[in-house]
Structure formats: C-alpha cells, structure tokens
Design an enzyme around this catalytic site. Structure first.
Site, PDB file in Angstrom:
ATOM      1  N   ARG A  11     -27.504 -43.247 -14.665  1.00  0.00           N
ATOM      2  CA  ARG A  11     -28.856 -43.253 -15.227  1.00  0.00           C
ATOM      3  C   ARG A  11     -28.782 -43.264 -16.751  1.00  0.00           C
ATOM      4  O   ARG A  11     -28.165 -42.399 -17.366  1.00  0.00           O
ATOM      5  CB  ARG A  11     -29.635 -42.031 -14.744  1.00  0.00           C
ATOM      6  CG  ARG A  11     -31.119 -42.067 -15.106  1.00  0.00           C
ATOM      7  CD  ARG A  11     -31.853 -40.899 -14.466  1.00  0.00           C
ATOM      8  NE  ARG A  11     -31.756 -40.955 -13.028  1.00  0.00           N
ATOM      9  CZ  ARG A  11     -32.539 -41.705 -12.253  1.00  0.00           C
ATOM     10  NH1 ARG A  11     -33.469 -42.467 -12.797  1.00  0.00           N
ATOM     11  NH2 ARG A  11     -32.392 -41.692 -10.944  1.00  0.00           N
ATOM     12  N   THR A  51     -33.623 -44.526 -21.244  1.00  0.00           N
ATOM     13  CA  THR A  51     -34.639 -45.208 -20.440  1.00  0.00           C
ATOM     14  C   THR A  51     -34.826 -44.565 -19.065  1.00  0.00           C
ATOM     15  O   THR A  51     -35.828 -44.807 -18.396  1.00  0.00           O
ATOM     16  CB  THR A  51     -34.262 -46.680 -20.232  1.00  0.00           C
ATOM     17  OG1 THR A  51     -33.072 -46.761 -19.421  1.00  0.00           O
ATOM     18  CG2 THR A  51     -34.012 -47.361 -21.565  1.00  0.00           C
ATOM     19  N   ASP A  62     -26.478 -30.748  -3.973  1.00  0.00           N
ATOM     20  CA  ASP A  62     -25.877 -31.989  -4.449  1.00  0.00           C
ATOM     21  C   ASP A  62     -24.863 -32.484  -3.422  1.00  0.00           C
ATOM     22  O   ASP A  62     -23.806 -31.865  -3.233  1.00  0.00           O
ATOM     23  CB  ASP A  62     -25.198 -31.763  -5.805  1.00  0.00           C
ATOM     24  CG  ASP A  62     -24.717 -33.067  -6.440  1.00  0.00           C
ATOM     25  OD1 ASP A  62     -23.814 -33.714  -5.864  1.00  0.00           O
ATOM     26  OD2 ASP A  62     -25.249 -33.432  -7.494  1.00  0.00           O
ATOM     27  N   ASP A  86     -21.215 -33.198  -4.796  1.00  0.00           N
ATOM     28  CA  ASP A  86     -20.452 -31.988  -5.061  1.00  0.00           C
ATOM     29  C   ASP A  86     -19.983 -31.335  -3.769  1.00  0.00           C
ATOM     30  O   ASP A  86     -18.851 -30.857  -3.667  1.00  0.00           O
ATOM     31  CB  ASP A  86     -21.291 -30.995  -5.872  1.00  0.00           C
ATOM     32  CG  ASP A  86     -21.420 -31.389  -7.328  1.00  0.00           C
ATOM     33  OD1 ASP A  86     -20.634 -32.249  -7.773  1.00  0.00           O
ATOM     34  OD2 ASP A  86     -22.306 -30.849  -8.010  1.00  0.00           O
TER      35      ASP A  86
END
Length: 209
Positions: free
Chosen positions: A104, A108, A200, A203
């Site tokens: 990401r 933006t 997550d 993870d």
C-alpha cells in the site's frame, strides 16, 4: 451479490472457529488454513466442465467423465495467500501457481504491484485468487485487475474470512468474479481489521509480528 457464496458446511465452520482462537499456535493455524482451503476448493470447482471418455474397467468398457476445457491456476496474494495454496493443490495437484505481491502506497493508500509471476498460459486458465482475509477489498480488487490487464478472463476469488465492506468493494469493481468465503463477519474496525476476525493472518501463518 448473486456471485457471492458463503460456504457454511459444518466441517468448514468448525475449522474456522478453531482458526479464530487466539491460543491456536502457528503449526495448527497453518494446518487449519490448508484444510479449510481444501474443503472450499470442492465448492469453487463444482461447476468445472466435464467431457465423456471411454475407459475399460476390469469388468467391461464404459463411458466415464473427465475434466474438460480450462485448466486451473491458483494465484495467492503475497504473503498470507501462500497459506491457502497447498490445500487446493492437494485436491488439484496439476494446477499451476502464480504469485502477486502488493503493498500500500503510504501517500495515496492505493495498492501497488511489486511482483507478479503467472503461468505462461494464465489467460487460458480458470484462476483462483486466494487471500485469507477480505477486509477493505483493496488488494483483491487490484490483484483481479492486474490479472485482467494481462488478458485473464475466468477469475474466482477465495477468502477464509470477509468483511461486508470488502465483499462490496470486489463485487462493485468486478461484478463478473465469483467470490467464495468461509465466513462473512460483522464489520471493519477503525484500523481496517475484520471483527471478530482472527487477527493478522500472515503473522499467524508464519509466526511473525
């Protein structure tokens, strides 16, 4: 939403509950992700075309069925999507595997492709894009678009757990893509994590934090 399928088979739901538990260790989490992916793959591949084939059993000749048409490809979104590949390959060992890596952009907030390696005949295959979590949907929308930009047309998305926001993002951007999920959760929290979710997935799969 006619192309969104929530797979509520008892075995899938049982294993998803075990997957969610915070005390589930890395080894068991990885095994459960593979098992759920294998079970889901039965439904994702349910409508693949068949053709007649003449064979001979030890007793007599007969007409059987075999896979026809497009071959399969599995495309995990790195890195967490890797945890779903082996389960699908257990069911369909001849499937080819591609990889898409996204990050990401900090300014933006848009997904940016940093890696893409696909089978040479990817555009001729039915591609199953896999990622354990469908949260905002940004990564899935981008990955599917990257495949379409490379000429791929027959694409399905498979997620273990999804938020309504992510499902809407994918179906709005790609109404032609079938979406298969094991559990549709309540919502996203303020940090774009799925609630109740499982934390997550990357993870927990790889033992990192």
């Amino acid at each position: 939403m006619s192309k969104v399928f929530v797979l509520d088979h008892p075995l899938i739901q049982h294993k998803v509950t075990l997957l969610r538990k915070k005390e589930t260790n890395t080894k068991d989490f990885r095994a459960l992700a593979n098992e759920i992916s294998l079970l889901m793959a039965y439904e994702v591949t349910r409508n693949l075309p068949l053709s007649d084939v003449e064979i001979e059993t030890p007793m007599c000749k007969m007409t059987g069925k075999e896979m026809a048409g497009r071959s399969l490809g599995v495309v995990p979104i790195l890195r967490a999507g890797l945890g779903m590949v082996d389960g699908i390959l257990t069911l369909v060992p001849n499937a080819k595997v591609g990889h898409i890596g996204l990050y990401r952009d900090p300014e933006t907030h848009m997904p940016v492709e940093y890696y893409c390696k696909l089978p040479v005949d990817a555009e001729e295959r039915t591609l199953i894009v896999v990622d354990p979590m469908l949260a905002t949907g940004g990564s899935a929308v981008a990955a599917i678009q990257f495949l379409k930009d490379r000429g791929c047309k027959d694409i399905k998305l498979m997620n273990l757990i999804a938020a309504p926001e992510g499902v809407k993002a994918v179906t709005d951007a790609h109404p032609d893509v079938e979406v298969y999920i094991a559990a549709l959760d309540e919502k996203l929290n303020d940090h774009a994590y799925i609630l109740p979710g499982l934390g997550d997935a990357g993870d927990r799969l790889f033992g990192t934090k």
